[in-house]
Structures are given as structure tokens and as C-alpha cells.
Motif scaffolding. Structure first.
Motif, PDB file in Angstrom:
ATOM      1  N   LEU A   1      11.392   3.111   1.290  1.00 48.86           N
ATOM      2  CA  LEU A   1      10.401   2.057   1.096  1.00 48.86           C
ATOM      3  C   LEU A   1      10.946   0.705   1.544  1.00 48.86           C
ATOM      4  N   LEU A   2      12.185   0.429   1.182  1.00 49.89           N
ATOM      5  CA  LEU A   2      12.779  -0.851   1.565  1.00 49.89           C
ATOM      6  C   LEU A   2      12.911  -0.968   3.080  1.00 49.89           C
ATOM      7  N   SER A   3      13.144   0.177   3.738  1.00 50.39           N
ATOM      8  CA  SER A   3      13.277   0.151   5.204  1.00 50.39           C
ATOM      9  C   SER A   3      11.936   0.036   5.912  1.00 50.39           C
TER      10      SER A   3
ATOM     11  N   ALA B   1       8.658  -5.936  -4.939  1.00 47.02           N
ATOM     12  CA  ALA B   1       7.536  -5.009  -5.004  1.00 47.02           C
ATOM     13  C   ALA B   1       7.960  -3.679  -5.622  1.00 47.02           C
ATOM     14  N   LEU B   2       9.175  -3.221  -5.283  1.00 49.90           N
ATOM     15  CA  LEU B   2       9.664  -1.971  -5.864  1.00 49.90           C
ATOM     16  C   LEU B   2       9.873  -2.116  -7.365  1.00 49.90           C
ATOM     17  N   VAL B   3      10.441  -3.251  -7.793  1.00 50.92           N
ATOM     18  CA  VAL B   3      10.606  -3.505  -9.222  1.00 50.92           C
ATOM     19  C   VAL B   3       9.233  -3.596  -9.904  1.00 50.92           C
ATOM     20  N   GLY B   4       8.277  -4.263  -9.235  1.00 53.44           N
ATOM     21  CA  GLY B   4       6.923  -4.361  -9.796  1.00 53.44           C
ATOM     22  C   GLY B   4       6.276  -2.994  -9.937  1.00 53.44           C
ATOM     23  N   ALA B   5       6.496  -2.101  -8.944  1.00 51.85           N
ATOM     24  CA  ALA B   5       5.934  -0.754  -9.024  1.00 51.85           C
ATOM     25  C   ALA B   5       6.522   0.000 -10.205  1.00 51.85           C
ATOM     26  N   LEU B   6       7.821  -0.127 -10.407  1.00 48.39           N
ATOM     27  CA  LEU B   6       8.441   0.526 -11.575  1.00 48.39           C
ATOM     28  C   LEU B   6       7.883  -0.042 -12.878  1.00 48.39           C
TER      29      LEU B   6
ATOM     30  N   PRO C   1       0.790  -1.229   0.000  1.00 45.07           N
ATOM     31  CA  PRO C   1       0.000   0.000   0.000  1.00 45.07           C
ATOM     32  C   PRO C   1       0.827   1.287   0.000  1.00 45.07           C
ATOM     33  N   PRO C   2       2.009   1.355   0.656  1.00 47.51           N
ATOM     34  CA  PRO C   2       2.778   2.611   0.601  1.00 47.51           C
ATOM     35  C   PRO C   2       3.168   3.027  -0.821  1.00 47.51           C
ATOM     36  N   LEU C   3       3.204   2.092  -1.736  1.00 44.33           N
ATOM     37  CA  LEU C   3       3.551   2.458  -3.115  1.00 44.33           C
ATOM     38  C   LEU C   3       2.520   3.413  -3.710  1.00 44.33           C
TER      39      LEU C   3
END
Length: 593
Positions: free
Chosen positions: A280-282, A289-294, A172-174
């Protein structure tokens, strides 16, 4: 010195027109009705679009799971399975997209058919000069832009839904990183839509003006060159070209805000995701998830937003403007289709009727360095009159009819038809001009004859008009009024008979015959002219090429470019040497024995 001619006539009738322009505010309601009438198509379109939502969801979610649960944990087989699932989703999405095109076509083509029917009906009925641009450009703009609007809007809605659902599922933070700039970019884009529509309408008005000008200038290039009017015509046409160029530039300037909207809504989230990556990672967001968001932003949201901004920003504003213009310019029938009095039976209020037409100090020249073809001419013709215009070649006879019809604008002076200033929409419905080269198109004889009528013409009226003008033998020879005709197979005289009968059937009380009977034999010419002269309340102006036409007219106008004379045949035989010379040249030579 040029003669000033004034005739004060008897009582007559004026033209009556009815305007029935639909309000532009009804356009959204019409659009809603159009879509609701095709609910099944919309449901089919939605169903196939759902596959694209699944494809979008898997584009980010699949690689994220492949990284977090597979490759980063040393389980390559799990990672490959997730990638395979993603690939399968892409294939299913492509299949759905292919089916979407068929559903979009089922929406677009009926709209195009409706618009073509409306534009052709209006152009045939009113002779609107903007109809050429409407049919050749505006209808196609509406068709293409409506298709583009449906595609990009549908794609953005389902793509955004899939991408946002994927972001929420991953972490959700994304959404806090991607959502706000996307909303700001969309809000900025929405703020530009109304100014874009206004500038698009300005561009279309300029385009119509240029199309109408070229439609008048191009057929007369030979005459323009012959009279030395190149500079004057080039100046007028150049101004219309410049007007369209200015409108196009103003429209293009708003592209800057579209670029800003795309930058904020689609490209800024990429920068923010990279900048906020450590935070975000912290806070529990995984690398996958970060790669998926990109992937969601770069592969789904950014392309969909780009298509929406460029498509809706151009297509949406064009569609709104074009539909409003195509729907709002209809001026309704020239008169209500009832059994009451026609335009030739209407009077202007309760007082004396207006003249059929009047010219006040009218001067016209084809170029600034050219001698006036018509100079300081005053002429008032009462309703119901029959006027013959005679003179040597180049004396300004055809120019006079073009001025009265509104095809040419005088350098000085004013012209009115039925009390209305020329040019004007009321004038277009009150006069009909038949040139020497008659226009006949491929189709049935009835379609050609009813060309200037707002609705179907009863068979009895067609037959009566054909009998009156002299078309009946030709109609019988062609196979009746329902027979299809080939213009190339008709003689010049036969085409003139069809054009004359078409004009006779029109509601226009003022008929301008610019040598429109020159290819007919004298007997047929007399019959046609007498038919027009006998129309109740109708006014006839004939550019005569035979002495018989002048003798049949109640009044004769003699033109030679330097002076004019006006009167009956007998009066002019006594007072005008030019008229006597013309009459002498018209007398046929004795037959040789």
C-alpha cells in the motif's frame, strides 16, 4: 373389584369453540405498520445517529491528517488541531448517542405495552398455561431484544457508513483490503440466522413446557410428598429440564459460527492491512492513511460488527421467534361475541351429541409404588346431567375432577370432554374447574367476574348471574360491580361466591365444583348449585361435602379408592353400605335443649 359404570343419557348439547389463529406470515407486515406509525420517532432517531456517522468518520480521518499534514512534516500545531477536531467529533457523537436512547425508548415501550395486553388478554380468556412464561419471560425478551436490535443495527449501519466513507476518502485501495472480508463475514453471519431462529424456538417451547410443569407441580408439593409420588413427579420434571438443557446446548453450538463471522469480518482486515502495508505504501497510500485505516477497523468496524453479531445473532432470532409465538398463539375468543346460541346450545354435527365427558378404563396413581386412587373407571355423563361425587377423605374425588379438567394425566385409559380428548385446547374452553380455595385478585368486582370471558360482560348479565348464584347482597355491600375489592379483606365464603359467579358467567358448559361451596351456608350453597344445574345445556359435577348436595343431584358417584357405586340417592341407600354410612355421618346431631 372395581365397578364399571356406564350411563347412557338423553340428548344434550356440546361445547363450541372458535379458533382464530393469525398467520405467522403476517408478522413482517405488522412490524412494518408498527414502524410506519412511528415515522417521527424514526426520523428523530436517524437525525441523532448522523452525529455518530461524523464521529466515526473523524476517528480515522483526523489522525491520518494529523500525521500526514502535521507531525510527519514537523508541524505539531497542525497535528494538534486535527486531533482537537477529532476529539470534538467524539464529544458530539456522544451527545447524539445519549439522545438516541430516548428515541429508542419511544419505539420499545409501545411494543411492550402491546405485547403485555395481548398476552394478558389471551391468558385470561383461555387459561393458557404458556401465558405465565409469555408474560414473565417472553414479553421481556421481546422488549429487551427489540431495544438491543434497534441499537446494534442502527449503530452498525451508521458506523459502517462513516468508516467506509473515511476509507474511500483516505485512499480507495484501502477498501480492497477491508471490504471483501467484511462482506464474507456478514454473509456467513446471515446464513446462521435461520438455524438460530429454529433453535431459539425449540428452546422457548422447552421453556414453556418446563414452566407449565412447575406451575402444576409446585402448588401440589405437599400432596406429592403425602402420596409418595416424588419419584414419578421428579422423573417427569427432570425430563423437561433435560429437554431445555439440550435445546440450550444446541443453541450455544451456533455461537462457533458467530465467532468465525467476527474473525473474518472484523479481525482479518487488521491482519491484511498490516501484511499489505508495504504494498500500500508503495502505491501511494500514506502512512497516515494506513494508520487511519487501522483506526477505522479497530475502533469502529470491529466493535460495531461484534455488537451486531452478538446482538442480532441472539436478539434478532429471539425477537423473531418470540413475536411470532406471541402473535401466533392467540386462539381467539371461546365463541364469537354474537347474540346467537352459546357453547351450551351447540350440537356436534347433525347426529347425536357427544357426552359431557366420558372416562374409559381410567386408572391413576400418584406414584409407581402407590395404590391407584382411581382404578379401571368407566363413566359416561350426558350433557345437562347433575352428578355428585362423594366418598371419604382421600378416596379420589378431587383427583377425578383434576383428571376430567386435564390437570392430571391418567396412567391408563382415555378421557374425553365434549368428544375431545383430554388434555386439549377444546377441552380448556369446554370446562371450568372451581377449587376449594377460590382465586380472587385485586381489582374491580366486574374484572373478577369477567375473568373467563373474552370480552366485556353486559351489566344486565352481571346482575342476572349475581342474582342467580347469590352474589347480589355481597356486590351491594361492596359498593357495586365497579367497586375495587381487596382479596385479603374478604372471607373464604365471599371469595367462593365471586369464583362461582365467575364460572357461571363463563361459556364452559361443564362446571366442576371441587368443594367450591364448602365455606357457604347450606342455603347459599343450595342456591348456587341450583343455578349451575339450571344453566341451559350445562353439566354440573359437585364434589359434595353435605348430604343435601348429594340429594339434589340426579346421580351420585360413590368413591373409596377400592370400589365405586353409581346411582340415585334412593338406589344407593339400598345398595351401598358406604353411602349409607356417609349419609349417617352427615346427619346433623339433634340440638341440645
Amino acid at each position: 373389584m372395581t365397578a364399571r359404570i356406564r350411563t347412557r343419557g338423553r340428548r344434550g348439547q356440546d361445547a363450541e369453540t372458535a379458533a382464530d389463529a393469525p398467520a405467522g406470515a403476517a408478522l413482517p407486515t405488522r412490524g412494518l405498520r408498527f414502524l410506519l406509525a412511528r415515522r417521527r420517532v424514526l426520523l428523530r432517531l436517524t437525525a441523532w445517529s448522523v452525529l455518530e456517522t461524523g464521529q466515526t468518520f473523524l476517528i480515522g480521518y483526523g489522525p491520518a491528517r494529523a500525521l500526514d499534514e502535521g507531525f510527519l512534516r514537523g508541524r505539531a500545531d497542525v497535528g494538534l488541531v486535527w486531533l482537537a477536531v477529532t476529539g470534538l467529533g467524539v464529544l458530539l457523537g456522544a451527545y447524539g448517542t445519549a439522545r438516541v436512547y430516548a428515541a429508542v425508548a419511544a419505539l420499545v415501550e409501545p411494543l411492550r405495552d402491546l405485547l403485555v395486553e395481548r398476552v394478558v388478554t389471551r391468558g385470561v380468556r383461555t387459561g393458557d398455561a404458556g401465558s405465565l412464561s409469555g408474560l414473565t419471560q417472553q414479553v421481556e425478551i421481546a422488549r429487551d431484544t427489540f431495544a438491543g436490535l434497534v441499537m446494534v443495527s442502527r449503530s452498525f449501519v451508521f458506523t459502517a457508513a462513516g468508516a467506509l466513507a473515511g476509507l474511500f476518502t483516505l485512499a480507495p485501495p484501502l477498501l480492497l483490503i477491508v471490504g471483501p472480508p467484511l462482506i464474507v463475514g456478514m454473509a456467513l453471519f446471515a446464513a446462521t440466522l435461520r438455524p438460530l431462529a429454529r433453535r431459539q424456538e425449540t428452546f422457548l417451547v422447552a421453556d414453556e413446557a418446563l414452566a407449565g410443569d412447575l406451575g402444576t407441580v409446585c402448588p401440589g408439593l405437599r400432596d406429592i410428598t403425602a402420596t409418595g409420588a416424588e419419584a414419578q413427579i421428579a422423573a417427569g420434571t427432570g425430563e423437561r429440564v433435560e429437554s431445555e438443557l439440550r435445546a440450550a446446548r444446541a443453541l450455544a453450538h451456533w455461537g462457533v459460527l458467530r465467532v468465525a463471522s467476527l474473525t473474518i469480518g472484523g479481525q482479518l482486515p487488521i491482519v491484511l492491512l498490516l501484511a499489505a502495508g508495504p504494498w500500500l505504501l508503495s502505491h501511494g497510500v500514506t502512512a497516515g492513511a494506513l494508520v487511519g485505516a487501522l483506526a477505522y477497523v479497530t475502533q469502529s468496524l470491529l466493535p460495531a460488527l461484534r455488537n451486531l453479531i452478538h446482538g442480532l445473532g441472539t436478539s434478532g432470532s429471539r425477537l423473531t421467534v418470540v413475536l411470532r409465538r406471541l402473535a401466533g398463539k392467540d386462539t381467539g375468543p371461546a365463541r364469537p361475541p354474537d347474540t346467537g346460541p352459546g357453547p351450551a346450545d351447540a350440537t356436534a354435527g347433525h347426529g347425536a351429541p357427544h357426552p359431557a365427558f366420558s372416562l374409559a378404563s381410567v386408572t391413576f396413581a400418584y406414584g409407581p409404588a402407590s395404590a391407584p386412587v382411581v382404578q379401571d373407571l368407566d363413566l359416561t355423563l350426558p350433557p345437562g346431567a347433575h352428578l355428585a361425587v362423594v366418598g371419604p377423605s382421600g378416596a379420589g374425588k378431587s383427583t377425578l375432577t383434576a383428571l376430567v379438567a386435564g390437570l392430571l394425566a391418567p396412567s391408563h385409559g382415555t378421557i374425553r370432554v365434549g368428544g375431545h380428548p383430554v388434555p386439549g385446547p377444546e377441552v380448556a374452553a369446554a370446562r371450568v374447574l372451581i377449587p376449594q380455595e377460590a382465586y380472587v385478585f385485586s381489582g374491580t368486582l366486574t374484572e373478577n367476574l369477567a375473568y373467563l370471558r373474552p370480552g366485556p360482560v353486559p351489566g344486565e348479565e352481571l346482575l342476572a348471574a349475581a342474582e342467580a348464584v347469590g352474589l347480589a347482597p355481597l356486590a351491594e355491600r361492596l359498593g357495586g360491580f365497579d367497586a375495587r375489592i381487596d382479596p385479603a379483606a374478604l372471607s373464604a365464603g365471599e371469595r367462593q361466591l365471586i369464583a362461582l359467579t365467575r364460572a357461571y358467567l363463563s361459556y364452559a358448559p361443564l362446571a366442576l365444583l371441587d368443594e367450591a361451596t364448602c365455606h357457604l351456608d347450606p342455603g347459599t350453597e343450595e342456591r348456587a348449585e341450583r343455578a349451575f344445574a339450571a344453566r341451559p345445556g350445562g353439566t354440573l359435577v359437585v364434589v359434595a361435602h353435605r348430604i343435601s348436595s348429594a340429594r339434589r343431584a340426579g346421580r351420585v358417584l360413590v368413591m373409596d379408592g377400592r370400589s365405586t357405586a353409581y346411582g340415585s340417592h334412593e338406589e344407593l341407600m339400598r345398595s351401598s353400605g358406604l353411602y349409607r354410612d356417609l349419609v349417617g355421618s352427615w346427619i346433623p346431631a339433634p340440638a341440645r335443649r
